[in-house]
Design an enzyme around this catalytic site. Structure first.
Site, PDB file in Angstrom:
ATOM      1  CB  ALA A 110       4.768   0.193   5.227  1.00 58.04           C
ATOM      2  CE  LYS A 160      -6.762  -0.529  -5.494  1.00 61.05           C
ATOM      3  NZ  LYS A 160      -5.864  -1.212  -4.459  1.00 61.05           N
ATOM      4  N   GLY A 211       7.935   1.536  21.339  1.00 62.71           N
ATOM      5  CA  GLY A 211       8.136   0.680  22.062  1.00 62.71           C
ATOM      6  C   GLY A 211       7.470  -0.934  21.388  1.00 62.71           C
ATOM      7  CB  VAL A 248       3.562  -6.534  -4.049  1.00 62.51           C
ATOM      8  CG1 VAL A 248       4.240  -5.938  -2.704  1.00 62.51           C
ATOM      9  CG2 VAL A 248       3.103  -5.225  -4.712  1.00 62.51           C
ATOM     10  CB  ALA A 297      -9.595  -3.480 -15.245  1.00 65.80           C
ATOM     11  CE1 TYR A 351      -5.876   1.976  -7.844  1.00 64.37           C
ATOM     12  CE2 TYR A 351      -7.752   3.769  -7.911  1.00 64.37           C
ATOM     13  CZ  TYR A 351      -6.695   3.190  -7.238  1.00 64.37           C
ATOM     14  OH  TYR A 351      -6.636   3.158  -5.935  1.00 64.37           O
TER      15      TYR A 351
END
Length: 253
Positions: A15, A162, A56, A66, A160, A158
């Site tokens: 994030a 994905k 809010g 991860v 491979a 990359y």
């Protein structure tokens, strides 16, 4: 008609990254509470949390590697304790590395891409989808890439990772669809982010000339697509790989 994510909680991995920040702000603007995952940049995560709470919404930060299942499970427990169940998972994080040819690429880079693309998604699914099944619905969204269809030189590790991720999402979509859980992928092109704006590198004629829309996309356009898939407007879309790249790649039927 509008995208309304009120009373929903979304987890976004990566994030604090260029695309992840805009996804977090966008989903929060649509009404969602946000779990902000980060790996190293705690300061940016806290800054983003403050932005979202100013809207809010409720937001928490959660540190995790991860590629480590125990870290993912700890993040799930933290989210459940502080915000309740997670309705929307966005797998956006990926390990960065130096691209080069197959003959020169380090084997460790192939492992890192497999772990951060394929195994991240598997760990997130195992951690968060069982509760979605119990509630009878949810959204599982992965950030893929146009590179998975391009197969250009120096993209091998990359691509491979994905492509492996793509297989997991397609199978998962069939396995959990009966529970009204949708599983989809967004495939950005070479996207303009705040880094480009700061460095005045938004324009790249060599790339844009091959794009039917003759420009690069923006981080906001990627985030808009994620918000759509996260919403009830996309309730009958699953198993999709959706390029958001101005037509630069076009999946065939």
């Amino acid at each position: 008609m509008q995208i309304d994510l009120s009373n929903k909680t979304a987890l976004i991995t990566g994030a604090t990254g260029d695309l992840g920040r805009v996804m977090a702000r966008t989903l929060a603007a649509c009404g969602a509470n946000i779990v902000l995952h980060y790996n190293h940049n705690e300061a940016k995560a806290n800054e983003l949390r403050q932005e979202i709470t100013a809207l809010g919404r409720n937001a928490i930060i959660a540190q995790a590697d991860v590629t480590n299942e125990q870290h993912i499970l700890a993040m799930k427990e933290k989210a459940a304790k502080e915000l309740g169940h997670v309705d929307i998972v966005v797998a956006n994080a990926v390990i960065q590395y130096q691209w080069t040819s197959v003959l020169e690429q380090s084997p460790s880079d192939y492992f890192s891409q497999f772990e951060s693309c394929v195994m991240q998604s598997v760990y997130l699914a195992k951690a968060f989808i069982p509760a979605m099944i119990e509630r009878g619905g949810g959204r599982f969204i992965g950030i893929n890439t146009e590179c998975a269809m391009q197969n250009f030189p120096n993209q091998s590790a990359y691509t491979a990772g994905k492509r492996g991720m793509d297989g997991v999402y397609r199978v998962l979509a069939k396995e959990v669809g009966e529970h009204q859980i949708t599983v989809n992928q967004i495939a950005p092109g070479w996207t303009i982010s705040d880094r480009d704006r700061a460095n005045h590198t938004e324009e790249n004629a060599g790339y844009s000339q091959h794009v039917p829309l003759k420009r690069r996309g923006t981080d906001q356009e990627i985030a808009n697509s994620v918000a759509f898939l996260a919403s009830d407007l996309a309730s009958f879309i699953t198993g999709a790989y959706i390029p958001v790249n101005g037509g630069n790649v076009m999946p065939a039927i």
